[in-house]
Design an enzyme around this catalytic site. Sequence first.
Site, PDB file in Angstrom:
ATOM      1  N   ASP A 186       0.817  -1.204   0.000  1.00  0.00           N
ATOM      2  CA  ASP A 186       0.000   0.000   0.000  1.00  0.00           C
ATOM      3  C   ASP A 186       0.859   1.266   0.000  1.00  0.00           C
ATOM      4  OD1 ASP A 186      -2.653   1.370   0.411  1.00  0.00           O
ATOM      5  OD2 ASP A 186      -1.657   2.003   2.252  1.00  0.00           O
ATOM      6  N   GLU A 234       1.533  -0.081  -4.910  1.00  0.00           N
ATOM      7  CA  GLU A 234       0.596   0.994  -5.198  1.00  0.00           C
ATOM      8  C   GLU A 234       1.354   2.306  -5.072  1.00  0.00           C
ATOM      9  OE1 GLU A 234      -3.304   3.418  -3.580  1.00  0.00           O
ATOM     10  OE2 GLU A 234      -1.924   2.407  -2.222  1.00  0.00           O
ATOM     11  N   ASP A 268      -2.875   4.145 -11.906  1.00  0.00           N
ATOM     12  CA  ASP A 268      -4.126   4.897 -11.770  1.00  0.00           C
ATOM     13  C   ASP A 268      -4.516   5.676 -13.018  1.00  0.00           C
ATOM     14  OD1 ASP A 268      -4.815   4.094  -9.246  1.00  0.00           O
ATOM     15  OD2 ASP A 268      -3.985   5.847  -8.226  1.00  0.00           O
ATOM     16  N   HIS A 304     -11.257  -0.365  -4.574  1.00  0.00           N
ATOM     17  CA  HIS A 304     -11.801   0.054  -3.272  1.00  0.00           C
ATOM     18  C   HIS A 304     -11.544   1.534  -3.023  1.00  0.00           C
ATOM     19  CE1 HIS A 304      -7.577  -0.450  -1.980  1.00  0.00           C
ATOM     20  NE2 HIS A 304      -7.893   0.411  -1.041  1.00  0.00           N
ATOM     21  N   GLN A 340     -10.991   4.082  -5.273  1.00  0.00           N
ATOM     22  CA  GLN A 340     -11.669   5.014  -6.169  1.00  0.00           C
ATOM     23  C   GLN A 340     -13.172   5.044  -5.942  1.00  0.00           C
ATOM     24  OE1 GLN A 340      -9.787   7.010  -7.630  1.00  0.00           O
ATOM     25  NE2 GLN A 340      -7.856   5.897  -7.473  1.00  0.00           N
TER      26      GLN A 340
END
Length: 574
Positions: free
Chosen positions: A245, A282, A307, A375, A377
């Site tokens: 994360d 991420e 993204d 989750h 967005q």
Amino acid sequence: MRTLEVWAPLAERADVVVGEVKIPMHADGDGWHRATDARFAPGVDYWFSLDGGAHTPDPRSREQPAGPHGPSRIVDLGSFPWTDAGFSAPPLGSGAVYELHLGTFSPQGTFEGAAERLTHLVNLGVTHVSLMPVADFPGQRGWGYDGVGLWAVHRAYGGPQGLMRFVDACHARGLGVLLDVVYNHLGPDGNYLGRFAPYFTDEYRTPWGQAVNLDGAGSDEVRRFFCDNACAWLTDYHVDGLRLDAVHAYYDRSALHFLEELRQRVAERATELGRRLVLVAESDLNDPRLLWPDARGGYGLDAQWSDDLHHALHAWLSGERAGYYVDFGEVEHVAEALAHAFVYRGQKSVSRGRRHGRSADGLGADRFFAYAQTHDQIGNRALGERLVALAGHERAKIAAGLVLTSPFVPMVFQGEEWAASTPFLYFTDHTDLELGQAVSKGRRQEFAAFGWPEADVPDPQSEETFVRSRLVWTELDREPHRAMLDWHKCLLALRQERSDLRNPDLGSVRVSVGEALRIERERTTIVASLSPSRTSLRAGKRGVLLASQPNVTLSDGVLQMPGDSLAVIDGGYA
């Protein structure tokens, strides 16, 4: 006899507390304290006490039966009857990923409940399950990103035995398992690490609180704590990879960056175990160095979430332009993302007020995850709306079509495959009432700044907010949900049948924008149109394989498409 140990350089003395008995630990001079005793048996609850102070749970506890404020429990992880000998997860580039949240995926909200739905995932055509964090956190419900018992499996989901049974069941069905881990910060409630050692630093701040000490005094053992944790998930629970994360919040000026050290440790463990293990980052930095090999000055991770394709699709299909969506919105942005992974490769970003990103040229498309929903967005919206609620079913089909035929690693968020009517909201269950009230108030104020009436923003602390986010599986038997599910199944089956759709060479992807968005692969062409009127194109050589609407037709070499439709054609353009 079992040995318990803890790194506590801030303490002169440490004891293990079992019941009313204090068992002294031996300090070995490097900050570690150890004790060996016959009373340390599976099922026994214990605490640590530093310098005669308060009872504190074990930082490396594998089970917290009463939550992160309670005692730790000794667990025998080696006795589980695994049945997955010889299993190795499919390569990411050949598969598709399904992200799910344990608490809302099934009616039970447990590993057992999720395991009962594996047939659905197999029939859907995904190859990997990606679990949102399962490390222990306060209360019963939450996203998991405020975890504090980083080695313990959240009790409400089923604890360590539940996770092992779930992973074993996934492997029996041929599904790999990825697990989301959070190493950039800990939650505010139940975080006792600072009592033991310099786990945190004031040199940096994250958006979520204190930064982890990755480069200051004592950081060698801090880094070891997290590397050991990663290897524990991969070894003891047979997980096939980790999703890291927010790695942009790893603050580390060391010559050997923590990410590189972690990757080295995981690579060593993969060799020892004889199976494929992956690390997926991420990051919102559009920085290919995460994926570059050592020789190029990179960290050598296996893949990263990207993204830009999500943002480009969302802004184009929904019309939203607030926040970071101001940098997107044109079909050309979608084309750029499909051709280059990153839209912003050094260009000026309006939302950031500066240049952003760097070219990812030379990297394969299988190093990037592509998705239309996640989750983050969905859940970080005030009302947790899914794309189908914002753009409609036909445009949601276009998003699915472009993601699932893209050259990247496609990912679907739970319920997306059937256009679930349920939102995915932000929910918490902080046992610290003052903290819970602050979270609720902050959430309302955050969205009030965007024009949302405070009364309309769901309270994260309310159980109703959590219940509203739970999937309703009976929807699968009704339209339009059944049609959306069939669409996803067909697209995923097509992806497996046609090797050109899985070709990671971005040089083989030809994207153009004219009457419609066109993506040409070696054998397959994908056409997406948002035209308000009917679009006619000179088209395929043999016929339409898939179309998002029944009135997309191909006759005499002419493709007829209404507005808001997508077609997958066997063959190129005439």
